[in-house]
Enzyme design. Structure first.
Site, PDB file in Angstrom:
ATOM      1  N   GLY A 169      58.897  62.976  29.034  1.00  0.00           N
ATOM      2  CA  GLY A 169      59.049  61.780  28.220  1.00  0.00           C
ATOM      3  C   GLY A 169      57.736  61.154  27.789  1.00  0.00           C
ATOM      4  N   CYS A 170      57.807  59.870  27.432  1.00  0.00           N
ATOM      5  CA  CYS A 170      56.662  59.177  26.830  1.00  0.00           C
ATOM      6  C   CYS A 170      55.469  59.042  27.767  1.00  0.00           C
ATOM      7  CB  CYS A 170      57.094  57.798  26.354  1.00  0.00           C
ATOM      8  SG  CYS A 170      58.342  57.813  25.056  1.00  0.00           S
ATOM      9  N   ASN A 171      55.694  59.080  29.071  1.00  0.00           N
ATOM     10  CA  ASN A 171      54.591  58.966  30.023  1.00  0.00           C
ATOM     11  C   ASN A 171      53.821  60.266  30.198  1.00  0.00           C
ATOM     12  OD1 ASN A 171      57.385  59.142  31.533  1.00  0.00           O
ATOM     13  ND2 ASN A 171      55.956  60.379  32.733  1.00  0.00           N
ATOM     14  N   ALA A 172      54.361  61.385  29.691  1.00  0.00           N
ATOM     15  CA  ALA A 172      53.873  62.716  30.053  1.00  0.00           C
ATOM     16  C   ALA A 172      52.435  62.992  29.657  1.00  0.00           C
ATOM     17  CB  ALA A 172      54.789  63.784  29.449  1.00  0.00           C
ATOM     18  N   MET A 385      54.233  54.781  29.649  1.00  0.00           N
ATOM     19  CA  MET A 385      55.478  54.458  30.332  1.00  0.00           C
ATOM     20  C   MET A 385      56.569  55.391  29.840  1.00  0.00           C
ATOM     21  SD  MET A 385      53.588  51.766  29.115  1.00  0.00           S
ATOM     22  CE  MET A 385      54.498  50.854  27.883  1.00  0.00           C
TER      23      MET A 385
END
Length: 398
Positions: A169-172, A385
């Site tokens: 996801g966006c934190n990756a 995040m």
């Protein structure tokens, strides 16, 4: 990330001013250790077509005032997207899951190639210099993964070490940067490249529900690559160019000093990408309480990042936070006591591109570099995040 509930706007008269850490160089600390990796290049790429939020409302003939309000109050001006094809009646033809996967592959390779090429150009490096390639994506699943496909497409050495990070996801982007940083430190002088490739157009569902409309109002397509090296770069020992007549202190390449994470296990299902049986495809889900969850834990993970460094939040000159959505950005700003100036690149990227998932923070980093305000000795916090729910952070210093 996105959110659906309003947060209070900070009333401080200093909201538009630089953070105190940008006004004076922070003292050096015990973080001065040899062998750390530094960022030597960055590059980004997007599809050729972009649309305003009003364009998208018109194209998809959206009349529901609730959905229109979500689009038009998102703090997003434009997004780069690859929309479904038009049918005979002018409406957009909904793509099947297989067609979406094909879009993810074709667009992912195209954007990934261009982002890597721009990154290498910025780093003054060649394809043959790459010793390690890490590809990050959450908008499709391929076997073989994007790393093998990019190696073939770019003509990178078939002996290049590689890894694919899929579905975080966006934190990756920061999870992957941590792994790439470790490889670079273990292989001094060799170039390690991370590329985030997010074709969010290949992950949309158009069913008219509020759940999918929130997602459809937020995400855009984009790719961002970053190059790291520890020690002296192999084959780069030429004598430096002559200094100009008026000596100017060079700005060093930022060094990666530390990482810190926080998995909010009580909210593990608040952000997810799973199978929608009714639509017969994968679909994003974002809980409306996401901004509050992220905001409540932002201070915890930043304090952990700075623990043992001798630094305070006021010593941080630059903040590059994931462009997750207007309300989650506001939540982070309020809870960390930041100003609009601190998050100008975060909000600027959201405005001009939407949420680019894992690569968003690198678009902000690229803008910070072009701004030319970073000075030797200044510190920067990176924050992303995403699902888990997770907050990832990194500390760097110029």
């Amino acid at each position: 990330m996105t959110m659906t509930a309003d947060l209070p706007t900070p009333l401080s008269a200093t909201a538009g001013l630089p953070h105190p850490g940008a006004l004076a160089t922070a003292p050096h600390t015990a973080l001065d250790v040899p062998g750390v990796a530094r960022v030597v290049g960055v590059g980004t790429a997007v599809p050729p077509t972009s649309y305003s939020q009003q364009d998208l409302l018109d194209i998809f003939r959206i009349e529901d005032p609730r959905i229109r309000s979500i689009f038009l109050n998102s703090a997003i001006d434009r997004r780069f997207l690859t929309l479904p094809p038009q049918g005979e009646d002018g409406t957009r033809v909904l793509e099947k899951q297989g067609e979406l996967l094909a879009k993810h592959k074709a667009q992912g390779i195209d954007m990934g190639v261009r982002a890597v090429e721009e990154c290498l150009k910025d780093a003054g490096a060649e394809l043959s210099d790459i010793g390690y390639l890490c590809c990050v994506t959450s908008t499709g699943f391929l076997t073989p993964g994007l790393s093998a496909l990019l190696i073939r497409e770019l003509g990178i050495s078939r002996h290049c070490s590689r890894i694919d990070i899929v579905g975080m996801g966006c934190n990756a982007g920061l999870n992957a940067l941590n792994a790439v940083n470790g490889w670079a430190r273990a292989h001094p002088g060799q170039l390690a490249v991370m590329v985030c490739i997010e074709s969010c157009s290949a992950a949309y569902v158009f069913d008219g529900t509020m759940r999918t409309s929130v997602v459809n109002s937020l995400f855009g397509d984009g790719s961002a690559a970053v190059a790291l090296v520890a020690g002296e770069r192999d084959g780069r020992d030429e004598p430096p160019a002559a200094l100009p007549a008026v000596a100017v202190e060079p700005v060093p390449e930022p060094r990666i000093l530390k990482f810190a994470s926080c998995v909010i296990t009580d909210a593990v299902d608040a952000m997810r990408y799973d199978w929608d049986a009714e639509q017969d495809r994968f679909s994003f889900y974002l809980d409306p309480h996401v901004p509050y969850v992220v905001g409540a834990h932002a201070e915890i993970v930043v304090d952990r990042l700075l623990e043992g460094t001798g630094l305070r939040r006021s010593d941080i000159a630059h903040w590059l936070v994931h462009s997750g959505g207007k309300k989650v950005i506001d939540a982070v700003m309020v809870n960390l006591g930041l100003t609009r100036y601190d998050l100008r690149h975060t909000t600027g990227v959201l405005r001009d591109y939407g949420n680019l998932s894992s690569g968003s923070f690198l678009f902000s980093y690229e803008r910070l570099l072009k701004e030319g305000v970073a000075r030797p000795g200044e510190y920067c916090v990176l924050m992303t995040m995403g699902p888990g729910s997770t907050i990832e952070t990194a500390l760097v210093r110029w």
